[in-house]
Design a protein around this motif. Structure first.
Motif, PDB file in Angstrom:
ATOM      1  N   PRO A  72       0.837  -1.211   0.000  1.00  0.00           N
ATOM      2  CA  PRO A  72       0.000   0.000   0.000  1.00  0.00           C
ATOM      3  C   PRO A  72       0.866   1.252   0.000  1.00  0.00           C
ATOM      4  O   PRO A  72       1.866   1.327   0.711  1.00  0.00           O
ATOM      5  CB  PRO A  72      -0.797  -0.118   1.291  1.00  0.00           C
ATOM      6  CG  PRO A  72      -0.810  -1.569   1.591  1.00  0.00           C
ATOM      7  CD  PRO A  72       0.464  -2.121   1.072  1.00  0.00           C
TER       8      PRO A  72
ATOM      9  N   LEU B 245       0.589   4.142   1.155  1.00  0.00           N
ATOM     10  CA  LEU B 245       0.733   4.939   2.366  1.00  0.00           C
ATOM     11  C   LEU B 245       1.282   4.127   3.524  1.00  0.00           C
ATOM     12  O   LEU B 245       1.230   4.574   4.668  1.00  0.00           O
ATOM     13  CB  LEU B 245      -0.632   5.518   2.765  1.00  0.00           C
ATOM     14  CG  LEU B 245      -1.229   6.525   1.813  1.00  0.00           C
ATOM     15  CD1 LEU B 245      -2.605   6.925   2.289  1.00  0.00           C
ATOM     16  CD2 LEU B 245      -0.362   7.753   1.746  1.00  0.00           C
TER      17      LEU B 245
ATOM     18  N   LEU C   9       7.162   3.266  12.247  1.00  0.00           N
ATOM     19  CA  LEU C   9       7.070   4.725  12.206  1.00  0.00           C
ATOM     20  C   LEU C   9       8.434   5.371  12.362  1.00  0.00           C
ATOM     21  O   LEU C   9       8.559   6.576  12.334  1.00  0.00           O
ATOM     22  CB  LEU C   9       6.166   5.211  13.340  1.00  0.00           C
ATOM     23  CG  LEU C   9       4.683   4.924  13.169  1.00  0.00           C
ATOM     24  CD1 LEU C   9       3.952   5.213  14.451  1.00  0.00           C
ATOM     25  CD2 LEU C   9       4.117   5.769  12.055  1.00  0.00           C
TER      26      LEU C   9
ATOM     27  N   THR D  40       3.678   3.234   5.596  1.00  0.00           N
ATOM     28  CA  THR D  40       4.204   3.642   6.892  1.00  0.00           C
ATOM     29  C   THR D  40       3.376   4.759   7.519  1.00  0.00           C
ATOM     30  O   THR D  40       3.517   5.031   8.697  1.00  0.00           O
ATOM     31  CB  THR D  40       5.647   4.136   6.753  1.00  0.00           C
ATOM     32  OG1 THR D  40       5.657   5.124   5.742  1.00  0.00           O
ATOM     33  CG2 THR D  40       6.566   3.014   6.383  1.00  0.00           C
ATOM     34  N   MET D  41       2.543   5.401   6.729  1.00  0.00           N
ATOM     35  CA  MET D  41       1.753   6.491   7.303  1.00  0.00           C
ATOM     36  C   MET D  41       0.485   5.968   7.949  1.00  0.00           C
ATOM     37  O   MET D  41      -0.118   6.649   8.761  1.00  0.00           O
ATOM     38  CB  MET D  41       1.379   7.495   6.220  1.00  0.00           C
ATOM     39  CG  MET D  41       2.575   8.212   5.655  1.00  0.00           C
ATOM     40  SD  MET D  41       2.045   9.426   4.471  1.00  0.00           S
ATOM     41  CE  MET D  41       3.597  10.224   4.120  1.00  0.00           C
ATOM     42  N   THR D  42       0.049   4.800   7.571  1.00  0.00           N
ATOM     43  CA  THR D  42      -1.212   4.308   8.107  1.00  0.00           C
ATOM     44  C   THR D  42      -0.992   3.240   9.152  1.00  0.00           C
ATOM     45  O   THR D  42      -1.900   2.504   9.490  1.00  0.00           O
ATOM     46  CB  THR D  42      -2.092   3.722   6.997  1.00  0.00           C
ATOM     47  OG1 THR D  42      -1.321   2.751   6.296  1.00  0.00           O
ATOM     48  CG2 THR D  42      -2.556   4.767   6.054  1.00  0.00           C
ATOM     49  N   THR D  43       0.209   3.157   9.659  1.00  0.00           N
ATOM     50  CA  THR D  43       0.447   2.137  10.658  1.00  0.00           C
ATOM     51  C   THR D  43       0.541   2.789  12.031  1.00  0.00           C
ATOM     52  O   THR D  43       0.797   3.983  12.144  1.00  0.00           O
ATOM     53  CB  THR D  43       1.734   1.377  10.347  1.00  0.00           C
ATOM     54  OG1 THR D  43       1.874   0.361  11.314  1.00  0.00           O
ATOM     55  CG2 THR D  43       2.938   2.285  10.412  1.00  0.00           C
ATOM     56  N   LEU D  44       0.305   2.021  13.040  1.00  0.00           N
ATOM     57  CA  LEU D  44       0.488   2.522  14.392  1.00  0.00           C
ATOM     58  C   LEU D  44       1.573   1.721  15.098  1.00  0.00           C
ATOM     59  O   LEU D  44       1.800   1.871  16.282  1.00  0.00           O
ATOM     60  CB  LEU D  44      -0.811   2.409  15.184  1.00  0.00           C
ATOM     61  CG  LEU D  44      -2.006   3.149  14.592  1.00  0.00           C
ATOM     62  CD1 LEU D  44      -3.242   2.882  15.424  1.00  0.00           C
ATOM     63  CD2 LEU D  44      -1.748   4.633  14.545  1.00  0.00           C
TER      64      LEU D  44
END
Lengths: 372, 385, 512
Positions: free
Chosen positions: C463, C465, C476, C467-471
């Motif tokens: 996907p 995005l 991060l 690393t941006m949509t992970t928590l």
């Protein structure tokens, strides 16, 4: 086609679904200064149903949603239920769209016809619903970070205006207003979460439904509790329920050295983005339900007509901000109790029975569920 | 399939944009910014006064010129609309700084005038509210502040500097709304009067108009307002020149400045009747001692000064309390509201008859004063020949 | 081709039309009259080996693609000074020549005319010996090459100054220098029916997921195009979401960047003739990363990253927000500012939206005008743009001064994230149009649309995005922040690397 949402993204999706659209409304206004109590009560009351939903999904682990659902309830009952919930979700989408379009009309664009805004929203959510729940969950995380950051900033800036005395006296009019406020909050937004039940196709693990629904719901409850209490403490307990958009009004008072001021637009923007998640989820749920109810395996072709229907529906169910207030804050219609409380509990009971029978018989069906 | 939809979507959106037609589109240069608005009379017809600014000069040398227009009309908003017609530009309200009401409006009840301000999407909740004393709103707007471009900016600047100016309590319209709505508190509004300054009339903010419900019942002057400020817990760096007894040397005027004040009002129930205990703690700095032969290192002298300050303020507070309790019967400190919050059971009992209880509400008063700052030296200049 | 390669000796195949004939005369005829007919860049140097048994030979090469001294010194001279034993027949001649006579470092044997055609264009010499059905190919590449210089598109303050050039061999060697491990693998492919361009796939055997390598190879193999003149062709032909303006394949001119990406578990593709390497999968975060981030102190790097994110927001959103504010929400602008904007716009004849679009266009014209010009002229253009168009336009009240600031800010901020600069224009324009239609809410709808687009995109199964949509904290660590090296213990999860461990525990740091 299996669509698998990672747990943390699903959690944020739940969080955004509950928080997004609710942000600006005078939630639990009937409870007056005891709003925090109303929130806690509502959270406790909603938990069993949230847990029941998670439990049902957990029992279905291993098969995609509608397959598992059919196994629990049988073919025709699940189709009828899907049809009903499709209608419920579609109406919810209409409500959310009209909430947003009326909000924008009230605070910013008085002469722009709300239907134009509804059209924009419908086009966007049509796209989102077609992309499916995976994309929607990713979108929710992207947006969720921004929304939560904005809320945190607003919270900090509002702190200097907060008058904790507004929460006193506690329980001046007894517990009844608290309960009434709690039911308000249960009805909108807490138990609207049932719509999400129909959206996730499958989960990664058996515990995933709990990991998605429970923290998502609790976090949303916390965020709303903080925002709502803060804005009540700023605008005053007596005025809180009178404003259409108390958070908006509260944020209008932020003034940090005459520079950080006039920040309401941020609330408006956050509200619009957050609501978008909710309406897209609702549309997705409606499309999935209707497609299944009529026996189609792919839901995507239903999305467009339903989205077009939302444009009309958003103007039909609710036409002005006065009615938004009525629907969002005051109504407790029997159908909502049916959809949000009774049916989820009944489905849960059936699922438990089925699981018990399955275990007793050691049937291949239940065993088959474990594999994937 | 997906691509086709994307293209369709884009086309639809574009059509939407083109058809949207921009209903609410405005050009910023066609706006006339309303800086101040005021209501001089409500009955028989509203007299609405707007102070607008005219911008000109383009990029490098923007100029702002205030204009005052007034009209009579059926309501505040329709008056504003009528003045757009007069000005030839669209009156744009959200940048208003101040809202003024004449004494007449205040005496007849401010709700008629203030309701629009509270409801409107256009006028912001952060507008400062004033009552004019011994002059009309129009006269105030037409006066000439020495520094600021317009009267509204002048009043805004004063309100923001309240801490340093003292003599009034600034109030924004949303605070006024809250005070009006709440049980057991009477709103107070700052007042404006005009003074002559080198042949020009200059608006000065000083004193307080006390309301009961939404009707004005009386004035407090600047000094009384200072005391009210202290009791409401609003910080101000007021300067007080107090004749202070210094040992056996007699009395000397010494200037004190407040550097901190904490107030704690406790609602009490005594013998089945409501009462209140006010505890006020103040920190002072000594600004000027003049000829007073006082050395603040000497604890005795300092203690004596602190005691004198406490007595002084106690007397002034008593005077103020008498005025608001007996003369006005207006609960400006919000003691009733505190009752409701802290002693809800008692309030359930007294609440409806608060007007009856308030005038002779017994108030216990405790004032503590501390001298914490004395500038850079502890004693005055010593003059020797 | 740098190594000895023996053609497989087996039973004599039935001779086909394409096979080289033992007769030198026939061979020359075929070559001159058929394969290279009318091609005057092909040189045929006939010579004879020395006594006692002189044999007729021909050295064939493409003019200017070989090193002439090299050919004469190490090929022609030994061949002409030595003799081929008389008993040798057929292929043995070629083998003898290669083993005993030729002094060049690479020699290959080919048996087909078509191969001669292909090889000659790589800049080699081909020796045909009379009586031998095998041609000897000697390496003598010597076309004009550009030196290894600092890449102009990605210059750094701190970091290596080598950049790729157009030569594939040199480029691979530059990467190999940085990853001297036997696990570093290179796969070669040829793309382009006319150009026969060599394409290399670079990866680390023990790190990169094999599915990814196979997928890249599969997609490149599927390309059927006449010529590949730059890696841009490959990029466009194999990338995901081809309709989206966002890039899903990274490009860089720097070997250190390629090495870093390969180390993370990505695949790099180098194309002969192009100094731009492609890396995949490519995520949105990478647009905001620069190689210097990893060479500088991590706090500085994090700050610079933040600046990049803000700049991207500024460059895409400022004009739209400006339009929304002045045309729909003047109540949201601080009073002093609204007064001065209003005053500045008093005599401007155009509505705000026209002003924004026109000035944006002027800026793009100036940029496009300057970009391909020699530097001195480019500067002249910027001076004309800044002084004549900017200052004079304000003085003449054609545009308002705040608008110049908005356009200037937008333009400058755009250069901070160069890889997204071109598409920033597109985003900006669409947001401006939406903002002009519905104010801030139109702007928000635009932002929602772009976020949806980004959420729906994937690059080689990852996907866009990610690393941006992970928590997950580990994922991060290299996004908006760049954590210190000693904390980047694992490789990114989304690349599904075989070996996720990067640092052995906390070994990177001992002092604490």
């Amino acid at each position: 086609m299996k669509e698998l949402v990672p747990d943390h993204q699903g959690m944020i999706l739940v969080l955004m679904f509950i928080v997004g659209n609710t942000l600006v409304f005078p939630l639990g206004g009937l409870a007056g200064p005891d709003i925090w109590l109303a929130f806690l009560t509502a959270t406790v009351l909603a938990l069993p149903i949230i847990l029941a939903m998670a439990r049902v999904r957990s029992l279905m682990q291993g098969s995609t949603f509608f397959v598992g659902f059919e196994r629990v309830l049988g073919k025709w009952p699940s189709r009828i239920l899907a049809f009903l919930y499709g209608g419920f979700a579609w109406r919810l989408a209409c409500y959310v769209v009209s909430d947003v379009s009326n909000f924008i009309q009230t605070v910013a664009l008085p002469t722009t016809p709300p239907v134009v805004i509804a059209t924009f929203l419908a086009l966007l959510m049509l796209w989102a619903a077609k992309e499916g729940v995976e994309v929607l969950a990713r979108f929710a995380v992207m947006v969720g970070k921004v929304v939560l950051a904005v809320l945190a900033i607003i919270f900090v800036l509002l702190l200097s205006q907060v008058d904790l005395g507004e929460f006193q006296p506690v329980l001046y009019n007894g517990f009844k207003p608290v309960l009434r406020g709690a039911f308000q909050i249960l009805d909108f937004p807490f138990l609207e979460t049932v719509v999400l039940f129909w959206v996730f196709d499958c989960f990664g693990r058996r515990v995933s439904p709990y990991k998605v629904f429970l923290p998502g719901f609790l976090a949303a409850s916390l965020v709303l509790l903080i925002m709502v209490s803060t804005s009540l403490a700023v605008v005053g307990a007596d005025r809180y329920a009178l404003y259409y958009y108390p958070v908006w009004t509260a944020v209008g008072r932020i003034n940090v050295s005459t520079f950080l001021t006039r920040l309401e637009a941020i609330v408006g923007v956050t509200f619009a983005i957050g609501s978008f998640v909710k309406m897209a989820v609702a549309l997705l749920a409606a499309s999935r339900c209707f497609a299944y109810a009529f026996g189609f395996s792919d839901y995507r072709f239903v999305v467009t007509p339903l989205a077009m229907g939302v444009i009309a529906g958003s103007r039909w169910f609710i036409t002005t901000v006065l009615e938004v207030d009525q629907s969002a804050v005051e109504t407790h219609s029997p159908d909502e109790i049916m959809f949000q409380v009774v049916i989820p509990l009944v489905v849960w009971a059936f699922a438990e029975l089925k699981a018990k029978n399955g275990k007793a018989n050691g049937s291949s069906q239940a065993g088959g569920g474990e594999e994937v | 399939m997906k691509r086709v939809n994307l293209v369709r979507l884009t086309i639809l959106t574009l059509i939407c944009v083109l058809l949207a037609g921009c209903w609410d589109y405005i050009e910023i240069e066609t706006l006339e910014f309303v800086f101040g608005l005021g209501v001089d009379r409500v009955t028989p017809e509203y007299i609405v006064i707007l102070e607008m600014v005219k911008t000109s000069g383009g990029g490098q040398h923007a100029q702002v010129e205030p204009k005052v227009l007034s009209t009579s009309s059926g309501s505040v908003s329709s008056g504003g609309a009528a003045l757009s017609n007069v000005a030839g530009l669209r009156a744009f309200w959200p940048h208003a700084y101040v809202f003024l009401m004449s004494e007449q409006v205040a005496r007849e009840g401010i709700l008629d005038a203030v309701e629009y301000i509270a409801r409107s999407r256009q006028v912001r909740g952060t507008v400062w509210v004033f009552v004019t004393k011994d002059c009309t709103v129009e006269e105030v707007f037409k006066s000439k502040p020495p520094v600021a471009n317009s009267v509204s900016e002048h009043l805004n600047a004063i309100s923001l500097m309240q801490e340093n100016i003292s003599g009034f309590i600034p109030l924004q319209v949303w605070e006024l709304n809250q005070d009006l709505t709440k049980e057991g508190i009477s709103p107070v509004l700052p007042t404006i009067r005009l003074v002559h300054e080198r042949g020009e009339l200059v608006p000065v903010v000083e004193g307080t108009a006390v309301l009961k419900g939404d009707r004005m019942v009386g004035w407090l002057d600047g000094h009384e307002s200072d005391i009210l400020c202290l009791l409401k817990g609003v910080f101000e760096r007021g300067f007080f020149v107090i004749n202070t007894e210094v040992g056996e040397h007699g009395r000397f005027p010494i200037t004190y400045e407040i550097v901190g004040n904490q107030v704690d009002i406790k609602p009490l129930v005594k013998d089945g009747r409501p009462a209140a205990a006010i505890k006020l703690t103040m920190q002072f700095g000594v600004e000027e001692v003049g000829r007073a032969p006082i050395n603040f290192r000497d604890m005795q002298q300092t203690d004596s000064v602190e005691a004198q300050l406490a007595t002084h303020f106690k007397d002034r507070i008593r005077e103020l309390l008498h005025k608001v309790q007996v003369e006005f019967n207006a609960d400006v400190l919000g003691i009733g509201q505190l009752f409701r919050r802290k002693q809800p059971e008692a309030w359930r009992h007294f609440g409806s008859d608060w007007d009856v209880y308030f005038p002779d509400l017994p108030v216990e008063l405790e004032v503590r004063c501390q001298v914490v700052l004395t500038g850079l030296s502890s004693a005055p200049l010593r003059v020797r020949d | 081709m740098f190594f000895w390669k023996h053609t497989k000796k087996g039973e004599p195949q039935p001779r086909g039309l394409d096979d080289i004939s033992p007769s030198l005369r026939t061979n020359l005829h075929w070559l001159k009259e058929d394969i290279f007919v009318h091609d005057q860049t092909i040189a045929y140097r006939g010579f004879k080996t020395s006594d006692p048994h002189p044999r007729e030979c021909v050295l064939i090469y493409a003019d200017n693609m070989v090193k002439h001294e090299y050919l004469s010194q190490f090929v022609l001279r030994p061949m002409m000074r030595s003799s081929l034993p008389k008993h040798l027949r057929g292929e043995e001649l070629a083998h003898y020549a290669a083993e005993r006579i030729l002094e060049s470092d690479g020699a290959e044997f080919i048996t087909r005319y078509s191969e001669i055609g292909d090889k000659l264009m790589d800049g080699v010499g081909v020796i045909l010996i009379d009586g031998c059905p095998v041609a000897v190919v000697v390496d003598a590449q010597g076309w004009a090459k550009r030196a290894v210089t600092e890449p102009p598109s990605e210059s750094v303050v701190r970091g290596p100054r080598q950049g790729f050039s157009e030569d594939l061999g040199v480029n691979i060697s530059l990467v190999r220098l940085r990853l001297s491990s036997p696990n570093f693998k290179t796969r070669f492919l040829h793309v382009g029916t006319q150009s026969k361009t060599r394409v290399a796939i670079l990866y680390l055997d023990n790190v990169t997921s094999m599915e990814l390598v196979e997928e890249v190879e599969r997609r490149i193999k599927a390309i059927d195009i006449d010529a590949v003149l730059d890696s841009g062709y490959i990029q466009e032909l194999i990338q995901d979401s081809p309709y989206s303006p966002f890039p899903t394949i990274g490009q860089t001119e720097r070997p250190d960047v390629v090495a870093a990406k390969v180390l993370e578990g990505r695949v790099a593709v180098l194309v002969d003739g192009s100094p731009f390497a492609l890396t995949m999968p490519y995520l949105l975060v990478e647009a905001f990363q620069a190689n210097e981030d990893y060479y500088n102190h991590w706090i500085t790097a994090t700050f610079h990253r933040l600046v990049r994110y803000i700049s991207f927001f500024v460059t895409t959103a400022t004009p739209a927000i400006y339009i929304a504010l002045i045309s729909y929400h003047p109540q949201l602008i601080p009073t002093n500012l609204v007064i001065s904007i209003s005053a500045a716009r008093k005599n401007v004849p155009f509505p705000g939206i026209v002003e924004v679009i026109a000035m944006g266009l002027v800026f793009e014209i100036l940029r496009e005008g300057g970009v391909r010009l020699p530097r001195p002229i480019g500067q002249a253009i910027s001076i004309v743009g800044a002084i004549v168009l900017g200052d004079a336009a304000v003085s003449a009240s054609l545009v308002s001064a705040p608008m110049i600031i908005v356009v200037g800010l937008t333009g400058v901020a755009g250069f901070v994230v160069p890889s997204l600069n071109d598409l920033a224009v597109l985003i900006r324009l669409s947001l401006v149009l939406l903002a002009a239609a519905l104010g801030l809410y139109g702007f928000v709808f635009g932002v929602i649309a772009f976020l949806l687009l980004l959420s729906s995109m994937e690059s080689f199964g990852v996907p866009y995005l990610s690393t941006m949509t992970t928590l997950v904290p580990q994922d991060l660590k290299d996004t908006v922040v760049r954590v210190p090296w000693w904390q980047m213990v694992l490789r990114p999860r989304y690349l599904a690397s075989k070996d996720r461990q990067r640092l052995q525990g906390q070994a990177g740091r001992t002092d604490r």
